[in-house]
Structures are given as C-alpha cells and as structure tokens.
Design a protein around this motif. Structure first.
Motif, PDB file in Angstrom:
ATOM      1  N   THR A  66       2.857   1.944  -3.147  1.00 16.74           N
ATOM      2  CA  THR A  66       2.048   2.289  -4.306  1.00 16.74           C
ATOM      3  C   THR A  66       1.414   3.671  -4.132  1.00 16.74           C
ATOM      4  OG1 THR A  66       1.617  -0.072  -4.421  1.00 16.74           O
ATOM      5  CG2 THR A  66       0.387   1.263  -5.933  1.00 16.74           C
ATOM      6  N   GLY A  67       1.588   4.261  -2.960  1.00 16.08           N
ATOM      7  CA  GLY A  67       1.132   5.634  -2.766  1.00 16.08           C
ATOM      8  C   GLY A  67      -0.056   5.794  -1.830  1.00 16.08           C
ATOM      9  N   TYR A  68      -0.511   4.694  -1.212  1.00 19.87           N
ATOM     10  CA  TYR A  68      -1.719   4.753  -0.391  1.00 19.87           C
ATOM     11  C   TYR A  68      -1.353   4.872   1.090  1.00 19.87           C
ATOM     12  CZ  TYR A  68      -3.807   3.614  -4.783  1.00 19.87           C
ATOM     13  OH  TYR A  68      -4.175   3.669  -6.099  1.00 19.87           O
ATOM     14  N   ARG A  69      -1.160   6.117   1.520  1.00 16.52           N
ATOM     15  CA  ARG A  69      -0.622   6.338   2.861  1.00 16.52           C
ATOM     16  C   ARG A  69      -1.683   6.218   3.949  1.00 16.52           C
ATOM     17  NH1 ARG A  69       4.424  10.569   2.108  1.00 16.52           N
ATOM     18  NH2 ARG A  69       5.591   9.032   0.922  1.00 16.52           N
TER      19      ARG A  69
ATOM     20  N   GLU B  80      -7.553   0.222  -7.958  1.00 15.98           N
ATOM     21  CA  GLU B  80      -6.318  -0.223  -7.329  1.00 15.98           C
ATOM     22  C   GLU B  80      -6.383  -0.007  -5.818  1.00 15.98           C
ATOM     23  OE1 GLU B  80      -2.138   0.608  -8.975  1.00 15.98           O
ATOM     24  OE2 GLU B  80      -2.471   2.197  -7.495  1.00 15.98           O
ATOM     25  N   ARG B  81      -6.903   1.182  -5.436  1.00 21.29           N
ATOM     26  CA  ARG B  81      -7.023   1.485  -4.002  1.00 21.29           C
ATOM     27  C   ARG B  81      -7.896   0.443  -3.306  1.00 21.29           C
ATOM     28  NH1 ARG B  81      -6.810   6.301  -0.553  1.00 21.29           N
ATOM     29  NH2 ARG B  81      -5.999   7.485  -2.299  1.00 21.29           N
TER      30      ARG B  81
ATOM     31  N   LEU C  85      -6.045  -2.926  -3.070  1.00 22.29           N
ATOM     32  CA  LEU C  85      -5.026  -2.951  -2.030  1.00 22.29           C
ATOM     33  C   LEU C  85      -5.654  -3.011  -0.644  1.00 22.29           C
ATOM     34  CD1 LEU C  85      -2.401  -0.556  -3.574  1.00 22.29           C
ATOM     35  CD2 LEU C  85      -1.937  -2.854  -2.722  1.00 22.29           C
TER      36      LEU C  85
ATOM     37  N   HIS D 280       0.849  -1.201   0.000  1.00 27.61           N
ATOM     38  CA  HIS D 280       0.000   0.000   0.000  1.00 27.61           C
ATOM     39  C   HIS D 280       0.879   1.244   0.000  1.00 27.61           C
ATOM     40  CE1 HIS D 280      -2.028  -3.364   1.875  1.00 27.61           C
ATOM     41  NE2 HIS D 280      -3.207  -2.817   1.613  1.00 27.61           N
TER      42      HIS D 280
ATOM     43  N   ALA E  10      -1.726   8.818  -6.216  1.00 28.80           N
ATOM     44  CA  ALA E  10      -2.814   8.016  -5.646  1.00 28.80           C
ATOM     45  C   ALA E  10      -3.901   8.918  -5.066  1.00 28.80           C
ATOM     46  CB  ALA E  10      -2.269   7.087  -4.560  1.00 28.80           C
ATOM     47  N   ASP E  11      -3.480  10.001  -4.402  1.00 27.71           N
ATOM     48  CA  ASP E  11      -4.456  10.924  -3.816  1.00 27.71           C
ATOM     49  C   ASP E  11      -5.223  11.682  -4.891  1.00 27.71           C
ATOM     50  OD1 ASP E  11      -3.780  10.103  -1.324  1.00 27.71           O
ATOM     51  OD2 ASP E  11      -2.477  11.798  -0.867  1.00 27.71           O
TER      52      ASP E  11
ATOM     53  N   ARG F 269       4.207   9.230  -5.578  1.00 25.82           N
ATOM     54  CA  ARG F 269       3.205   8.165  -5.737  1.00 25.82           C
ATOM     55  C   ARG F 269       1.976   8.466  -4.889  1.00 25.82           C
ATOM     56  NH1 ARG F 269       6.648   2.452  -5.993  1.00 25.82           N
ATOM     57  NH2 ARG F 269       7.976   3.089  -7.727  1.00 25.82           N
ATOM     58  N   ALA F 270       2.226   8.979  -3.682  1.00 25.28           N
ATOM     59  CA  ALA F 270       1.083   9.344  -2.828  1.00 25.28           C
ATOM     60  C   ALA F 270       0.280  10.464  -3.479  1.00 25.28           C
ATOM     61  CB  ALA F 270       1.579   9.756  -1.445  1.00 25.28           C
TER      62      ALA F 270
ATOM     63  N   GLU G 121      -4.320   4.294   3.872  1.00 22.25           N
ATOM     64  CA  GLU G 121      -4.579   2.865   4.018  1.00 22.25           C
ATOM     65  C   GLU G 121      -3.446   2.219   4.822  1.00 22.25           C
ATOM     66  OE1 GLU G 121      -5.110   4.639   1.435  1.00 22.25           O
ATOM     67  OE2 GLU G 121      -7.146   4.196   0.750  1.00 22.25           O
TER      68      GLU G 121
ATOM     69  N   LEU H 295       8.273   8.027  -3.520  1.00 23.13           N
ATOM     70  CA  LEU H 295       7.151   7.591  -2.684  1.00 23.13           C
ATOM     71  C   LEU H 295       6.167   8.726  -2.458  1.00 23.13           C
ATOM     72  CD1 LEU H 295       9.088   5.371  -0.139  1.00 23.13           C
ATOM     73  CD2 LEU H 295       7.201   4.614  -1.598  1.00 23.13           C
ATOM     74  N   ASP H 296       6.695   9.926  -2.240  1.00 22.22           N
ATOM     75  CA  ASP H 296       5.808  11.062  -2.026  1.00 22.22           C
ATOM     76  C   ASP H 296       5.001  11.372  -3.285  1.00 22.22           C
ATOM     77  OD1 ASP H 296       5.220  13.184   0.103  1.00 22.22           O
ATOM     78  OD2 ASP H 296       5.479  14.372  -1.728  1.00 22.22           O
TER      79      ASP H 296
ATOM     80  N   HIS I 155      -6.841   6.076  -9.460  1.00 19.33           N
ATOM     81  CA  HIS I 155      -6.821   4.616  -9.446  1.00 19.33           C
ATOM     82  C   HIS I 155      -7.755   4.052  -8.375  1.00 19.33           C
ATOM     83  CE1 HIS I 155      -3.387   4.964 -12.077  1.00 19.33           C
ATOM     84  NE2 HIS I 155      -2.739   5.667 -11.165  1.00 19.33           N
TER      85      HIS I 155
END
Lengths: 264, 472
Positions: free
Chosen positions: A56-59, B406-407, B410, A53, B398-399, B394-395, A61, B391-392, B403
């Motif tokens: 993949t960017g889902y902080r 995908e969320r 996961l 998670h 995602a935010d 990617r957040a 979660e 990573l930042d 997706h």
C-alpha cells in the motif's frame, strides 16, 4: 565464555492471516513437516510480515516489521512459510523497506536472513527432495496458482507435482488458471468493483471444473475466491495445499465433501 | 465538440462505472484475448525473443541516460535535412507552436495520423479554439473521433467498440463531417472498411497540412518512423504540403541498427503480426517529393519529470505496443477510459503519475489500479518492471501524507491480528476489513462481493501454546 549455542533448525512463520483466520493451515503444516521428520518450532514473538503495508506504499512501517521479523527468526537455519506471497517479502520487499528507512544494518541483516526463508512447497520439493509426502485425499481438486506463487516466488509446477503424488486425488485443470483472482491485498478494498468482477470470473472457472475442492498456497486468495463461492451458495471448499498434503488414509475422506469417482 | 479526459474522476469511481457496462466488458474481453493469443504465438516463434527484449531495454536506457546529447543530434540532422525543429516544455507550448504553424498556412481543416501525444496535450481542442478542424485518419482513431468518444487503447483506440456500434457511428456521423456512409451500410467488416476508405480518402486528397506522431526518431540521420497497419499514415506523410510531426522526447533511438531491434519487437508484441504492413520513414524535405515544409515539435510535457524518478524512469522505455493492457486482468474488466488518459492499462497506471505527478486524486489513484499480479512484466518488450514502479509510486503517494488514517490503520493491523480477542472484536465491530479502512470509507467493499470467512474459535498461536507451550 561458552560458545554460541547451535542454531535451532527449522521455524514456522505461520503468517498473521493464517494465525487469526486459517489456523488449520498452520496445524496441517506442523503435522506434515513432523511426518517428514522435520522438528519445527514456532517462535511466539512472530508478527505480520508487512506485505499489506508495503504493497500500500508504507515502507517505513514495513521496515519496523522487517526488523521484528529479523530479530524473531535470526536464530533459525530455515524458516518455512505456508504462503507464497508472505515468503517472498524478506527477499523482495525488506531491502527496499530498509533503504526507505535509511537502515543499512537492517539491510545487511535481511540479506543474511532472506535466503533462509522458504515457501512450503519449495521446502518440500527442493530442500527435503520429496514429492510423495504420504498424503491421501480422495477428492476432485482444482489448483489456483496465485500470482505471487507464479511470478514472484516462482513455484512453477511444484504444487502440481505434490498434488499428483497424493493418493486418491483427482487433479483437474482450472481454465484461465494463471489469471489473477482480483484480491491484491488492499486492491480488493480500494477497487471493489473491479476486484469483484475478476473474482466472479475466477469463481465461474472453478465451477466449470466440477472440482469439490479448490487448492492454493495462499489463503488470502482462497479467502477471496471462497468468499465468492460461499456467497453464491456453491459448496466448493477452498483449502490450503498444506491441508491436503497433511491428510492420510487414517483421516479418511474430508467430511461433507464428495469422494472423487477415481478414488472409489 | 471534443471530449477530453480533463476532470476525469479517480480510477475507483471511473472503473466501477465501466465494470457495470456488460457490452463494453464483452468487447474488451473478446478483443484483448484475440490479440493476446496471437502475440503469444508469434513471440514464441522467435528463438531470440528474450535477447531482443534485453537489447531493447538496454538501448532505451542508454538513450535516456544521454537524452540531451541524442536530442541535439536529432535537431542538427533534421535541420540539415531541411526541416525545422521546435522545442515544447509543456502541452500549452506545444499546442501554441502547432496552432501557429497551421495558422501560417491559412488552412482551416487538417488531417492527423494517430498520435497519442497530441491526445495527451489536447491538441484537437486547442486547434478547434483557433477555428481549425483536425480530422483523424487512422481508422480506429477516426471511429473514436466520429463517435465523439475517447481512445481506450494505445494500438486499437476503438477497442471498446464492436462492429454494430461502429456501423451505427458511421451511418450517423460521417455525413456531418464529409462524405456520408453509403445507404444500407451493414456491419460487415469489408463494408465498414470501404465506407471509411471513401470518407477518409476525401480528407487525404483535400488536405494541405498534416499532423503526425512518430514511433521512433533515429538520431544519426534525423529520420522519423511511423509503424502502422492501414497506410493512412503514409498518405498523410506524403500528400500534404506541410507536415508537422509532434513527438515526445523519449522516442529517440541512436542509430538505424538500434531501430532494427524495435521493428522486430513492435508488431509481434502489439498486434501479433510478424511485421507491420506499413513502416514509413521520412527525413526533412526533398525537392519535388512529399511535403515542402517539415516541422518537428519535440515535446517534454512531464518527460523530464519522469526521467528524474530513479525507479519510474524505466516507463520512458515504453514503445506503446499495448501488450501490457492486452494482458492486464484489470484493464480487461474496465477498458481504457477508467484510467482517464490516452495511456490506459498498466503503462497508464505508471506513466500518468510520472508525467503529471501523483498529486491529484486521479493520478494518485492510478498506482493502486493494479493487483500487482505481474502479468504485464512478462509481456513488456522493453522489460519495464511495472510492479516495481507501481510499488514505488504507491510509496510516493503514501509519503505525500494524503492517507493518515490508512497509515494508522495499517500500523495497528499486525497488532490486532496477533491478538485473537482484539481481532474478533474488530471483526464484529467493523467487518473483516474494518481495521484497514479509512474511517469514512463505506464498508461494503468486501461484503458486496464475498462472504466473510468464519472466525475460528482458536488461533494458531493459542493452539500451539496449548499443545506445545511447555516444550518451547
């Protein structure tokens, strides 16, 4: 009011991947730790650390899983993890996840808990102070240092020291060892062509060593490399380091795997 | 015809195409390994290497924290030295300024010395639209331009080409743009270099206008600095009547003492040389020597956007040494074009989304163009923590809510993995990675390249419960 009960000493965080796909690693970790006198407990409420998670960017979660992790392991003095990448999550990722979720209470709990979460080989060499763990493994072994074990968890030569102390084991060098195998969690899914090319090169290097077993401290990477070797019909086995360290003379050689010249 | 990265596909598609090109992979592998080895030797040679990296990062952070003040100082000093400073918010503005400046000279052909920024803003195409032909003079950039190709590396733009390909490009194209390649040209490096020298010298000697980039701008004196291997840049900087330097606002360093730190790091980290063969500096104009007119175009084009990103702003420390791409296992398999920008590799994976925003499919795919192996963190001379920024970003992607499937997937994966029955069902239904994939993504991602692991008959938690259940 009765005083707080003393903390149970040691918990095993087996990781979700090990639980579902590589339970032998968890069993070997228990066997090994008990042989070394560690009473290990397995809190059944444990879940996934959330690495997939987070990466993949889902902080937010990830923060939910971090909260669950903290709640599950709060009562343990030390939490042993047979995975370098998952062991690194509480220290590296949970503070960021807590911040993203706007949860300072979680951040405090994580800061308190994270130093107690230890990767298995660090636990053996640094906490228990052992390198010779009473293991016997008469096979030719190459070791792949996974990226997280190398750069995030900083295991250095600990796994090599443990392997060299195993009786009968023929430890061979892996060419381009420090190069990523191409797994990278969802990278393997999002960029399958590049991942496949990296993995193909890694598998080729493994074959060049003539090893019968490839070891690592992360089953995720071994699943990637082993999947390639199997698909291409190569008999090289992939094994978590714990499964090598758990074996003794009583177990004998690993069935179906050639015994190393040096051990004969 | 000028090729551009405009409309480039997202990284996974572009990369899949490049990975299939065996010749390219071999060229990139060979070149990056050579440079990587040389860099490692020369970095190890300096006992103060880690301190130099600390200093470089600290200086850059100090500049970025007070960028406006440093830039105003640059403007003041360049103007006092007889130069003219122009400010450009974006690519269109920068291109318009440069085009107008060239038009005012009446020239139709100009020379350029390697500038990534002009590639970033698409200057060549803008000039071409105005009837002005711009010829690259850096050898590798010239190879790329002659081949109607695109740069694939920040230090060695033609890194993806081997000698035989270069010979073929020279023989075919040089004559169409000036002095042709000699008859019977072979792929011997000395012969190729001589052919390029003769072809380019004609350009230098005829050019009245030159466009350059700069590696650094020293604020205390308004001095620009170019570091290069061949001396072609110095020819451009000194032979033209009008010199137009197009520079990103992040290239500023406060003092010459600060510059010293970067000059010690750059060549060693970029090409594995103790020092670059040519380091040229220029300050405004001087009567009777060098260009009579000097223009400095300071370009933002997304840099203040990147600066406003608390994690990502460290990408603006970058001094374009290319070490991150030379060490990146992903770049090694794809080469630079897959990143769809003049900035490829790890720096491209973070800089492009920071400059342009991670809002379109191409830039949104770049933060995922990494396994997070962290090899780039170890070689960066200004200590950019690539993995933190990836990573930042990617957040951020995602935010952005792009997706949702995908969320959701996961969110269920942990729960699925803990329940062996569910897990087995999921694996049976969709293959190992089924629960992780957006519904419409084709599955073969994993099984194209690998066998699935055997599904064990008993999970660890079942085993524990069976053996230890009554103990706990």
């Amino acid at each position: 009011m009765p005083p707080n009960p003393p903390r149970a000493r040691t918990a095993l965080f087996v990781t979700c991947l090990n639980d579902a796909l590589f339970p032998a690693t968890g069993r070997a970790t228990v066997t090994l730790l008990r042989r070394l006198g560690v009473e290990v407990d397995f809190p059944a409420a444990q879940s996934c650390c959330g690495q997939m998670h987070f990466n993949t960017g889902y902080r937010e979660e990830t923060a939910k899983l971090a909260r669950h992790f903290v709640d599950t392991f709060a009562d343990y003095e030390e939490i042993v993890v047979p995975s370098a990448s998952c062991a690194g999550m509480p220290a590296e990722a949970y503070p960021l996840a807590a911040r993203a979720a706007g949860d300072p209470g979680l951040a405090r709990a994580v800061a308190e808990l994270a130093p107690r979460v230890v990767e298995l080989t660090q636990y053996l060499t640094d906490r228990l102070g052992v390198e010779e763990v009473g293991a016997y493994f008469p096979h030719r072994v190459a070791y792949h240092p996974t990226c997280h074990s190398l750069r995030a968890t900083g295991l250095g030569d600990r796994p090599h020291r443990l392997l060299r102390a195993v009786r009968g084991l023929d430890h061979v060098d892996l060419p381009a060892a420090e190069e990523c195998c191409g797994f990278g969690g969802t990278f393997a899914l999002k960029n399958p062509a590049v991942s496949g090319a990296m993995n193909g090169d890694k598998a080729r290097h493994v074959l060049e060593t003539g090893a019968s077993v490839l070891a690592a401290v992360d089953n995720s990477c071994l699943m990637n490399i082993g999947g390639r070797l199997t698909r291409d019909g190569h008999p090289v086995r992939t094994l978590h380091l714990a499964e090598i360290l758990a074996r003794t003379e009583q177990d004998g050689p690993l069935p179906g795997v050639p015994v190393a010249e040096a051990a004969r | 015809m000028t090729r551009s990265f405009l409309g480039w596909p997202a990284f996974p598609e572009a990369a899949a195409r490049e990975v299939g090109n065996r010749q390219l992979r071999e060229n990139v592998r060979r070149a990056t390994r050579t440079i990587r080895g040389k860099r490692a030797v020369l970095a190890a040679e300096r006992p103060d290497w880690e301190q130099l990296r600390d200093s470089a990062a600290a200086i850059k952070d100090r500049v970025l924290a007070g960028l406006e003040e440093h830039l105003l100082r640059v403007e003041e000093k360049v103007t006092a030295a007889g130069g003219t400073v122009h400010w450009a918010r974006d690519a269109a503005e920068a291109n318009r300024i440069v085009t107008d400046l060239v038009r005012a000279t009446g020239e139709r052909e100009i020379v350029k010395v390697k500038s990534m920024l002009t590639e970033e803003i698409g200057l060549d195409a803008a000039l071409e639209a105005a009837g002005i032909s711009a010829r690259e003079t850096d050898l590798a950039a010239a190879i790329v331009q002659l081949g109607d190709d695109l740069p694939s590396h920040v230090v060695v733009p033609a890194l993806h080409r081997n000698r035989a390909e270069i010979r073929e490009i020279f023989a075919r194209e040089m004559g169409r743009h000036g002095r042709p390649a000699p008859d019977g040209l072979t792929d011997d490096p000395a012969e190729l270099a001589e052919a390029a020298r003769l072809h380019l010298r004609e350009k230098f000697l005829g050019a009245k206008v030159a466009v350059s980039g700069a590696n650094f701008v020293v604020a205390e004196t308004g001095t620009l600095v170019v570091v290069e291997s061949e001396g072609n840049g110095r020819m451009c900087l000194t032979l033209a009547d009008t010199l137009i330097s197009v520079v990103g606002i992040e290239k500023t360093v406060p003092t010459w003492a600060d510059l010293e730190v970067f000059l010690q790091l750059l060549a060693r980290n970029a090409t594995g040389e103790r020092m670059a063969p040519y380091t040229s500096t220029w300050t405004g104009t001087v009567d009777g020597d060098g260009p009579r007119a000097f223009h400095l175009v300071l370009v933002d084009n997304g840099r203040t956007r990147a600066l406003a990103d608390p994690v990502g702003r460290q990408a603006l420390r970058c001094i374009r040494c290319g070490a991150c791409m030379n060490t990146c296992p992903v770049y090694e398999r794809t080469g630079g074009h897959a990143y769809g920008s003049v900035y490829p590799g790890p720096i491209g994976a973070i800089l492009n989304p920071l400059l342009r925003g991670p809002d379109d499919p191409q830039t949104a795919s770049l933060p995922y163009a990494s396994t997070l192996c962290g090899a780039c963190n170890e070689v960066c001379p200004v200590r950019i923590r690539f993995t933190d920024v990836l990573l930042d970003l990617r957040a951020q992607v995602a935010d952005g809510g792009k997706h949702p499937v995908e969320r959701a997937a996961l969110n269920t994966v942990g729960a699925v993995m803990e329940r062996p029955a569910l897990w087995k069902a999921a694996v049976k239904a969709a293959g190992l990675v089924g629960p992780l994939l957006p519904a419409r993504t084709p599955l073969p991602g994993w099984t194209d390249n690998r066998a699935l692991p055997d599904i064990p008959g008993e999970s660890f938690r079942r085993w524990w419960k069976r053996n230890e259940g009554d103990r706990a």
